[in-house]
Design a protein around this motif. Sequence first.
Motif, short mmCIF file in Angstrom:
data_model
loop_
_atom_site.label_atom_id
_atom_site.label_comp_id
_atom_site.label_asym_id
_atom_site.label_seq_id
_atom_site.Cartn_x
_atom_site.Cartn_y
_atom_site.Cartn_z
N VAL A 65 69.64 17.97 5.91
CA VAL A 65 68.57 16.98 5.80
C VAL A 65 67.35 17.58 5.12
O VAL A 65 66.94 18.71 5.42
CB VAL A 65 68.19 16.44 7.19
N ASP A 67 63.55 15.78 3.55
CA ASP A 67 62.73 14.61 3.20
C ASP A 67 63.43 13.28 3.46
O ASP A 67 63.50 12.39 2.60
CB ASP A 67 62.31 14.70 1.73
N ASN A 68 63.97 13.14 4.66
CA ASN A 68 64.62 11.90 5.09
C ASN A 68 65.83 11.51 4.24
O ASN A 68 66.19 10.34 4.14
CB ASN A 68 63.64 10.74 5.16
N LYS A 69 66.42 12.50 3.62
CA LYS A 69 67.70 12.32 2.92
C LYS A 69 68.68 13.35 3.49
O LYS A 69 68.28 14.45 3.87
CB LYS A 69 67.55 12.55 1.41
N PHE A 91 73.47 8.13 10.44
CA PHE A 91 72.35 8.34 9.52
C PHE A 91 71.86 7.00 8.96
O PHE A 91 70.65 6.76 8.89
CB PHE A 91 72.78 9.26 8.37
N LYS A 92 72.76 6.14 8.57
CA LYS A 92 72.36 4.85 8.02
C LYS A 92 71.62 4.01 9.06
O LYS A 92 70.60 3.38 8.77
CB LYS A 92 73.57 4.10 7.47
N ASN A 94 69.86 5.07 11.44
CA ASN A 94 68.56 5.68 11.75
C ASN A 94 67.68 5.86 10.51
O ASN A 94 66.69 6.60 10.56
CB ASN A 94 68.77 7.00 12.47
N GLY A 95 68.02 5.21 9.41
CA GLY A 95 67.15 5.16 8.26
C GLY A 95 67.10 6.41 7.41
O GLY A 95 66.13 6.63 6.68
N VAL A 96 68.14 7.24 7.50
CA VAL A 96 68.21 8.44 6.68
C VAL A 96 69.09 8.15 5.46
O VAL A 96 70.24 7.73 5.60
CB VAL A 96 68.80 9.63 7.47
N THR A 98 71.60 8.63 2.48
CA THR A 98 72.76 9.51 2.41
C THR A 98 73.15 9.81 0.97
O THR A 98 73.08 8.95 0.09
CB THR A 98 73.96 8.88 3.14
N LEU A 257 66.22 17.17 11.83
CA LEU A 257 65.94 16.00 11.00
C LEU A 257 64.63 16.12 10.25
O LEU A 257 64.40 15.41 9.27
CB LEU A 257 65.90 14.74 11.89
N LEU A 258 63.76 17.02 10.68
CA LEU A 258 62.50 17.29 9.99
C LEU A 258 62.41 18.78 9.72
O LEU A 258 62.68 19.56 10.61
CB LEU A 258 61.29 16.84 10.83
#
Length: 258
Positions: A65, A67-69, A91-92, A94-96, A98, A257-258
């Motif tokens: 992960v 930058d939110n990708k 991931f989808k 939770n708005g990440v 792909t 995730l960050l």
Amino acid sequence: MVPPKNFTVEYAINPWMGGVVDQQKAQTQWDGLKNAIEKQGVQVLTMEQTKGLPDQVFVCNSGLVFDNKVYLSRFRHKERTGEQPLYLEWFKKNGVATIGEEYPEIFEGGGDAVFSDRQTLWAGYGERSSKSVYERIKALGQFDIVLCDMVLPNFYHLDTCFAPVDETTSLYYPAAFSDATQKEILRRLPNSIAVSEAEANAFVCNAITVRNTVISPIGVSAATRDALKTRGKDVEEVDMSEFMKSGGACQCLVLRLL
């Protein structure tokens, strides 16, 4: 993190795998790691483990992960491929964003790829991830990719022998790397701490650093603890013995995730 509701050792796809899991003890150990992370003020999200996918607890392998990708994993061994669509769905949901699901190269996520800072990605390859995949991973963002040549079969993922601590420091097991990679670690992370063979075999390099605390499996030597203290880091050891029966520990059980 993925709680170990269905964690067992059912097959052997790395040199460490073997033994019978005490499921109650595994849950207690997992809770201890989660609590150690949350104690540092970090939120932990979870996804449920699917029956028949015992290694799903090692969620760091789901992808990388930035930058939110996320660049998604593609597992080398068929025993773990059933995890891939579940991670994609999570991931989808939770708005990440792909990347990578359509590409064929083998890649095992955070097991082989880890940032020491936003400009530097350490990239293991060979046993479980393809060297060529890192050309694709450049799509995640702008950062240097440092290819790491690992030379010992027991240290099959980068996170078994290397753990960034901060922008100038890592824990690493020198014998697991080629001479050229050892030199690059010390060039880019000049305050790095070489762990002993005993520490490496105790999975001390499968540690995570949260804030100023290094959360490690049991086995950190007094010398390593003192070296970390001089760098402003505390050490918290957590028992990971049940998960080590499957070749994983602290870092393996967590996806950042960050």
